[in-house]
Write an enzyme that holds these catalytic residues in place. Structure first.
Site, mmCIF file in Angstrom:
data_model
loop_
_atom_site.group_PDB
_atom_site.id
_atom_site.type_symbol
_atom_site.label_atom_id
_atom_site.label_comp_id
_atom_site.label_asym_id
_atom_site.label_seq_id
_atom_site.Cartn_x
_atom_site.Cartn_y
_atom_site.Cartn_z
ATOM 1 N N GLU A 53 0.819 -1.203 0.000
ATOM 2 C CA GLU A 53 0.000 0.000 0.000
ATOM 3 C C GLU A 53 0.853 1.252 0.000
ATOM 4 O O GLU A 53 0.555 2.218 -0.665
ATOM 5 C CB GLU A 53 -0.918 -0.022 1.232
ATOM 6 C CG GLU A 53 -2.269 0.621 0.990
ATOM 7 C CD GLU A 53 -2.213 2.112 1.036
ATOM 8 O OE1 GLU A 53 -3.029 2.736 0.347
ATOM 9 O OE2 GLU A 53 -1.391 2.668 1.737
ATOM 10 N N HIS A 115 -0.749 0.875 7.062
ATOM 11 C CA HIS A 115 -1.305 1.676 5.970
ATOM 12 C C HIS A 115 -0.177 2.602 5.487
ATOM 13 O O HIS A 115 0.859 2.107 5.068
ATOM 14 C CB HIS A 115 -2.531 2.404 6.541
ATOM 15 C CG HIS A 115 -3.497 2.902 5.538
ATOM 16 N ND1 HIS A 115 -4.718 3.400 5.883
ATOM 17 C CD2 HIS A 115 -3.444 3.006 4.191
ATOM 18 C CE1 HIS A 115 -5.378 3.769 4.806
ATOM 19 N NE2 HIS A 115 -4.622 3.545 3.767
ATOM 20 N N HIS A 134 -4.103 0.150 11.722
ATOM 21 C CA HIS A 134 -5.526 0.096 12.076
ATOM 22 C C HIS A 134 -5.808 -1.164 12.876
ATOM 23 O O HIS A 134 -6.447 -2.094 12.372
ATOM 24 C CB HIS A 134 -6.406 0.116 10.820
ATOM 25 C CG HIS A 134 -6.218 1.309 9.952
ATOM 26 N ND1 HIS A 134 -6.544 2.585 10.359
ATOM 27 C CD2 HIS A 134 -5.724 1.438 8.700
ATOM 28 C CE1 HIS A 134 -6.269 3.433 9.383
ATOM 29 N NE2 HIS A 134 -5.765 2.768 8.371
ATOM 30 N N ASN A 168 -4.887 7.899 7.255
ATOM 31 C CA ASN A 168 -4.545 7.232 6.005
ATOM 32 C C ASN A 168 -3.031 7.232 5.833
ATOM 33 O O ASN A 168 -2.393 6.203 5.820
ATOM 34 C CB ASN A 168 -5.239 7.960 4.843
ATOM 35 C CG ASN A 168 -5.044 7.265 3.519
ATOM 36 O OD1 ASN A 168 -3.929 7.075 3.087
ATOM 37 N ND2 ASN A 168 -6.129 6.870 2.885
ATOM 38 N N ASP A 169 -2.451 8.420 5.726
ATOM 39 C CA ASP A 169 -1.023 8.526 5.436
ATOM 40 C C ASP A 169 -0.416 9.602 6.323
ATOM 41 O O ASP A 169 -1.130 10.405 6.926
ATOM 42 C CB ASP A 169 -0.842 8.883 3.961
ATOM 43 C CG ASP A 169 0.578 8.650 3.473
ATOM 44 O OD1 ASP A 169 1.354 7.967 4.172
ATOM 45 O OD2 ASP A 169 0.920 9.156 2.392
ATOM 46 N N ASN A 224 -5.765 11.795 0.902
ATOM 47 C CA ASN A 224 -5.092 10.508 0.870
ATOM 48 C C ASN A 224 -3.599 10.693 1.112
ATOM 49 O O ASN A 224 -3.198 11.005 2.222
ATOM 50 C CB ASN A 224 -5.403 9.857 -0.482
ATOM 51 C CG ASN A 224 -5.276 8.360 -0.429
ATOM 52 O OD1 ASN A 224 -4.287 7.826 0.012
ATOM 53 N ND2 ASN A 224 -6.294 7.672 -0.857
ATOM 54 N N ASP A 269 -3.654 8.740 -5.299
ATOM 55 C CA ASP A 269 -3.524 8.052 -4.014
ATOM 56 C C ASP A 269 -2.284 8.559 -3.274
ATOM 57 O O ASP A 269 -2.322 9.610 -2.656
ATOM 58 C CB ASP A 269 -3.502 6.540 -4.281
ATOM 59 C CG ASP A 269 -3.754 5.712 -3.035
ATOM 60 O OD1 ASP A 269 -3.308 6.114 -1.960
ATOM 61 O OD2 ASP A 269 -4.389 4.648 -3.137
ATOM 62 N N ASN A 270 -1.183 7.848 -3.340
ATOM 63 C CA ASN A 270 0.036 8.279 -2.636
ATOM 64 C C ASN A 270 0.959 9.108 -3.511
ATOM 65 O O ASN A 270 1.090 8.844 -4.685
ATOM 66 C CB ASN A 270 0.823 7.059 -2.191
ATOM 67 C CG ASN A 270 0.454 6.662 -0.804
ATOM 68 O OD1 ASN A 270 0.653 7.427 0.128
ATOM 69 N ND2 ASN A 270 -0.092 5.479 -0.671
#
Ligand SMILES: *[C@@H]1O[C@H](CO)[C@@H](O)[C@H](O)[C@H]1NC(C)=O
Ligand SMILES: CC(=O)N[C@H]1CO[C@H](CO)[C@@H](O)[C@@H]1O
Length: 355
Positions: A53, A115, A134, A168-169, A224, A269-270
């Site tokens: 991920e 994550h 998580h 998330n990040d 994100n 996303d990333n």
């Protein structure tokens, strides 16, 4: 008359949901075709079958990869196994991955669900790894010290805070010091789907240090990935469902002010930043819908963008890699090191390419 009123209300209700439905489909970019962009020297990385991920490559070519995310509503090939952190040395020919041992008396590896990740290297060259986890659908930041000789991660601390409810990040600016995105996905099963569906944009960015925690940006439709320019003057935030990369100016007091945003035709996303050139590398989902409703016959596609000169009036955006999911299901992250590139996915494989 009453009948008319009922019909009118029904009509209004239908129109309301039709509007939301079409905006939802647009936000998810439900019907976009992926034009394939191939790279000649790529291969799947052996030992990664349950996602990569997030990943981060240190300036010395060592890459950390978070694998095995279990995310409600998203496919997992090993839903009963804890996640792990993998290490890969990109200086080696034909590099392989190695699972890092995790030690520390207060750390429960069985509920580890990694994550986003970020590293911080201090003056003594000690590398710290900060991992969003998580455990039991909660959000924590786990702080580890990387022990290169032992190939292990020593767990130092679990960070939790009421302003970090659904992470998330993150991007580290110190050992216990970071900016993080709350995607607002982990609220609860019911609210999650309605918020996503209606686009309530409750997602935000939080600044964290041990004695000062505050929201520094908000109103995102699923914030994100988050990253920083090599000179540490700018923070980049990917707004997944608005298909935008935002550039914020970072001030000495850690506040952020919006500078510009860049529209992309894909769900971003990333973000990883090339420390040498400052280019942004973005793992993207050309079709977001397929991520949330996985069908092995019709898998989500993958797309990698390179953004050069993001501060310029017309940044140069190049689709470096794209395919319809036959190879990689749903790319989340891409990062480069000396002519090599790693591409990770939410729940499936990872790709190693040489340019
Ligand atoms: C932080 O610094 C910026 C830029 O100097 C300034 O505009 C802002 O008012 C400051 N905010 C706080 C909360 O100190
Ligand atoms: C449903 C939807 O909005 N699809 C869009 C996805 O992105 C492509 C490329 O920008 C558009 O052409 C589609 O209309």
């Amino acid at each position: 008359m009453a009948k008319l009123l009922v019909l009118t209300l029904l009509g209004l209700g239908l129109a309301f949901f039709r509007d939301y439905r079409s905006s939802y489909l647009a936000r998810m970019n439900a019907s976009r075709e992926v034009k394939s962009v191939e790279l000649p020297n790529c291969k799947l990385i052996k030992g990664i079958e349950t996602g990569a991920e997030d990943l981060e490559i240190l300036p010395n070519g060592l890459a950390f990869i978070s694998s095995g995310l279990r995310y409600p509503g998203v496919k997992s090939f090993e839903p009963d196994k804890p996640g792990k952190i993998l290490l890969m040395d990109l200086n080696k020919e034909d590099p392989t991955v190695l699972e890092l041992k995790m030690t520390g008396s207060n750390f429960d590896a069985s509920s580890f669900n990694p994550h986003g990740i970020s590293t911080f290297t201090d003056e003594d060259n000690t590398v710290y790894l900060l991992v969003v986890s998580h455990p039991d659908v909660k959000s924590t930041v786990e702080l580890f010290k990387f022990q290169e000789e032992e190939k292990s991660l020593l767990h130092l601390k679990t960070i939790k805070h009421e302003l970090l409810p659904n992470l998330n990040d993150l991007v580290a600016v110190g050992r216990e010091h970071f900016y993080a995105t709350n995607d607002h996905y982990f609220v609860d099963q019911y609210m999650r789907s309605w918020e996503l569906y209606l686009g309530l944009a409750w997602s935000n960015v939080v600044y964290y240090s041990p004695d000062d925690v505050r929201v520094v940006a908000s109103g995102f439709d699923f914030a994100n990935g988050i990253s920083m320019s090599p000179d540490r003057k700018y923070v980049y935030i990917a707004e997944l469902l608005a298909h935008k990369i935002h550039v914020y100016e970072k001030h000495a007091n850690w506040t952020l002010t919006p500078l510009k945003s860049l529209d992309c035709d894909t769900l971003v996303d990333n973000i990883s930043v090339d420390p040498v050139t400052g280019d942004l590398w973005v793992g993207c989902h050309p079709n977001g819908m397929k991520i949330f409703s996985y069908d092995p016959e019709n898998p989500p596609g993958s797309e990698v963008l390179q953004i050069q000169n993001i501060l310029a009036e017309e940044p140069k955006v190049t689709v470096v890699y794209a395919e319809d999911g036959k190879v990689l299901h749903g790319s989340t992250v891409a990062s480069v090191y000396k002519g090599k590139m790693l591409v990770g996915t939410v729940f499936q494989k990872a790709l190693y390419c040489e340019f």
